[in-house]
Design a protein around this motif. Structure first.
Motif, PDB file in Angstrom:
ATOM      1  N   LEU A   1      10.191   5.236  13.494  1.00 37.09           N
ATOM      2  CA  LEU A   1      11.125   6.069  14.246  1.00 37.09           C
ATOM      3  C   LEU A   1      10.883   6.007  15.744  1.00 37.09           C
ATOM      4  N   GLU A   2       9.629   5.857  16.157  1.00 34.34           N
ATOM      5  CA  GLU A   2       9.286   5.916  17.580  1.00 34.34           C
ATOM      6  C   GLU A   2       9.051   4.547  18.209  1.00 34.34           C
ATOM      7  N   VAL A   3       9.346   3.474  17.498  1.00 33.09           N
ATOM      8  CA  VAL A   3       9.132   2.121  18.021  1.00 33.09           C
ATOM      9  C   VAL A   3      10.029   1.885  19.232  1.00 33.09           C
ATOM     10  N   GLU A   4       9.440   1.328  20.300  1.00 34.87           N
ATOM     11  CA  GLU A   4      10.175   1.096  21.540  1.00 34.87           C
ATOM     12  C   GLU A   4      11.044  -0.159  21.447  1.00 34.87           C
ATOM     13  N   ARG A   5      11.977  -0.277  22.383  1.00 34.68           N
ATOM     14  CA  ARG A   5      12.884  -1.427  22.414  1.00 34.68           C
ATOM     15  C   ARG A   5      12.119  -2.738  22.536  1.00 34.68           C
ATOM     16  N   GLY A   6      12.727  -3.777  21.997  1.00 36.83           N
ATOM     17  CA  GLY A   6      12.165  -5.107  22.074  1.00 36.83           C
ATOM     18  C   GLY A   6      13.053  -6.062  21.305  1.00 36.83           C
ATOM     19  N   GLU A   7      12.613  -7.290  21.184  1.00 30.88           N
ATOM     20  CA  GLU A   7      13.369  -8.290  20.437  1.00 30.88           C
ATOM     21  C   GLU A   7      12.890  -8.342  18.991  1.00 30.88           C
ATOM     22  N   VAL A   8      13.733  -8.894  18.138  1.00 31.43           N
ATOM     23  CA  VAL A   8      13.341  -9.124  16.751  1.00 31.43           C
ATOM     24  C   VAL A   8      14.203 -10.256  16.205  1.00 31.43           C
ATOM     25  N   ALA A   9      13.598 -11.114  15.402  1.00 31.94           N
ATOM     26  CA  ALA A   9      14.331 -12.218  14.790  1.00 31.94           C
ATOM     27  C   ALA A   9      15.239 -11.695  13.681  1.00 31.94           C
ATOM     28  N   ARG A  10      16.450 -12.220  13.630  1.00 33.40           N
ATOM     29  CA  ARG A  10      17.364 -11.833  12.549  1.00 33.40           C
ATOM     30  C   ARG A  10      16.744 -12.084  11.183  1.00 33.40           C
ATOM     31  N   ALA A  11      15.972 -13.147  11.072  1.00 29.02           N
ATOM     32  CA  ALA A  11      15.339 -13.459   9.791  1.00 29.02           C
ATOM     33  C   ALA A  11      14.360 -12.367   9.379  1.00 29.02           C
ATOM     34  N   ASP A  12      13.662 -11.778  10.335  1.00 31.58           N
ATOM     35  CA  ASP A  12      12.764 -10.666  10.019  1.00 31.58           C
ATOM     36  C   ASP A  12      13.549  -9.413   9.644  1.00 31.58           C
ATOM     37  N   VAL A  13      14.689  -9.206  10.299  1.00 26.42           N
ATOM     38  CA  VAL A  13      15.545  -8.075   9.926  1.00 26.42           C
ATOM     39  C   VAL A  13      15.974  -8.214   8.470  1.00 26.42           C
ATOM     40  N   ALA A  14      16.388  -9.406   8.086  1.00 28.31           N
ATOM     41  CA  ALA A  14      16.812  -9.640   6.711  1.00 28.31           C
ATOM     42  C   ALA A  14      15.688  -9.355   5.736  1.00 28.31           C
ATOM     43  N   ASP A  15      14.484  -9.804   6.058  1.00 29.38           N
ATOM     44  CA  ASP A  15      13.347  -9.575   5.157  1.00 29.38           C
ATOM     45  C   ASP A  15      13.005  -8.097   5.053  1.00 29.38           C
ATOM     46  N   VAL A  16      13.132  -7.370   6.154  1.00 25.76           N
ATOM     47  CA  VAL A  16      12.867  -5.925   6.128  1.00 25.76           C
ATOM     48  C   VAL A  16      13.907  -5.209   5.267  1.00 25.76           C
ATOM     49  N   VAL A  17      15.175  -5.555   5.441  1.00 26.63           N
ATOM     50  CA  VAL A  17      16.221  -4.920   4.643  1.00 26.63           C
ATOM     51  C   VAL A  17      15.990  -5.179   3.157  1.00 26.63           C
ATOM     52  N   ALA A  18      15.651  -6.410   2.806  1.00 25.29           N
ATOM     53  CA  ALA A  18      15.391  -6.742   1.402  1.00 25.29           C
ATOM     54  C   ALA A  18      14.217  -5.935   0.856  1.00 25.29           C
ATOM     55  N   ALA A  19      13.167  -5.793   1.663  1.00 27.75           N
ATOM     56  CA  ALA A  19      11.999  -5.018   1.227  1.00 27.75           C
ATOM     57  C   ALA A  19      12.341  -3.542   1.074  1.00 27.75           C
ATOM     58  N   ILE A  20      13.156  -3.020   1.969  1.00 31.62           N
ATOM     59  CA  ILE A  20      13.578  -1.620   1.895  1.00 31.62           C
ATOM     60  C   ILE A  20      14.364  -1.362   0.617  1.00 31.62           C
ATOM     61  N   LEU A  21      15.219  -2.299   0.242  1.00 34.59           N
ATOM     62  CA  LEU A  21      15.998  -2.130  -0.979  1.00 34.59           C
ATOM     63  C   LEU A  21      15.114  -2.064  -2.219  1.00 34.59           C
ATOM     64  N   ASP A  22      13.939  -2.641  -2.139  1.00 31.42           N
ATOM     65  CA  ASP A  22      13.010  -2.632  -3.269  1.00 31.42           C
ATOM     66  C   ASP A  22      12.097  -1.411  -3.284  1.00 31.42           C
ATOM     67  N   ASP A  23      12.271  -0.509  -2.333  1.00 31.06           N
ATOM     68  CA  ASP A  23      11.371   0.642  -2.233  1.00 31.06           C
ATOM     69  C   ASP A  23      12.190   1.926  -2.063  1.00 31.06           C
ATOM     70  N   ASP A  24      12.397   2.632  -3.145  1.00 29.80           N
ATOM     71  CA  ASP A  24      13.207   3.848  -3.086  1.00 29.80           C
ATOM     72  C   ASP A  24      12.568   4.946  -2.244  1.00 29.80           C
ATOM     73  N   ARG A  25      11.298   4.804  -1.907  1.00 30.31           N
ATOM     74  CA  ARG A  25      10.657   5.805  -1.056  1.00 30.31           C
ATOM     75  C   ARG A  25      11.164   5.740   0.383  1.00 30.31           C
ATOM     76  N   THR A  26      11.918   4.694   0.708  1.00 34.97           N
ATOM     77  CA  THR A  26      12.498   4.592   2.052  1.00 34.97           C
ATOM     78  C   THR A  26      13.810   5.363   2.180  1.00 34.97           C
TER      79      THR A  26
END
Length: 219
Positions: A171-196
């Protein structure tokens, strides 16, 4: 195996997300406006459904989501300076997706938003950027106010760099860059974890492996 409906299924993040989901044993359902993308999407392991984000009504979204276990809203109005599409795609597309998911009985919903959209905008903000930020802000607010099992991911400035597998997520992470490929991997991991469920998080380049970052988010 789960079926994941992806609104904006031919977008840059979505195209990477399909492969991430397939690798995790899921079936992505790429929702796109035209049949022209079918062969390209099927080659990635995705099913293809037709959905016109701007023209279709929530009932059509519900039909497109039928049989899915989750919805990912990954659509965007593009970077062409078209202010109107910030409203019709980024905001109204999200609102119709939320309502469509409710009508279809699909509770799980992950939205790809943008970092910092709740912050006040400077007076000299361009009209296009203001329209984009306000659309993302209002779409996120509507999702938070819904009764869906939501998660909101807010990436920083997107790049086409290869995935690093390491991010900063919270929630408190500051602005910066991120690779779209990492965004995709994070979204996929979030979908596998109902605690999110019920979590809103910023996402940029970092030093924490994706699995650990998502686990920490849900702890």
């Amino acid at each position: 195996m789960s079926r994941i409906a992806i609104v904006g299924g031919h977008g840059k993040v979505a195209m990477l997300l399909h492969s991430s989901l397939v690798a995790r044993g899921h079936t992505p359902v790429a929702l796109v406006r035209t049949e022209d993308y079918r062969a390209e999407l099927e080659a990635l392991g995705a099913e293809v459904g037709l959905l016109d984000i701007e023209q279709d009504e929530p009932a059509a979204f519900a039909r497109a989501f039928a049989g899915s276990d989750a919805v990912v809203f990954a659509a965007g109005g593009g970077a062409d300076g078209n202010i109107e599409r910030k409203r019709t795609v980024d905001l109204e597309g999200s609102l119709k997706s939320i309502e469509g998911a409710r009508l279809a009985g699909v509770a799980r919903f992950v939205q790809v938003s943008a970092i910092g959209v709740d912050a006040p905008l400077p007076a000299d903000t361009s009209d296009v950027w203001r329209a984009y930020v306000e659309a993302k802000r209002d779409a996120d607010a509507a999702l938070r106010d819904s009764d869906l099992a939501w998660t909101i991911v807010r990436p920083g400035a997107l790049t086409d760099d290869p995935a690093t597998g390491q991010v900063a997520l919270g929630l408190e992470v500051e602005r910066g860059e991120v690779a779209r490929a990492d965004v995709a991997d994070v979204v996929a991991a979030i979908l596998d974890d109902d605690r999110t469920v019920g979590q809103q998080c910023n996402l940029v380049n970092g030093s924490v492996p994706v699995a650990d970052a998502v686990r920490a988010l849900s702890s």
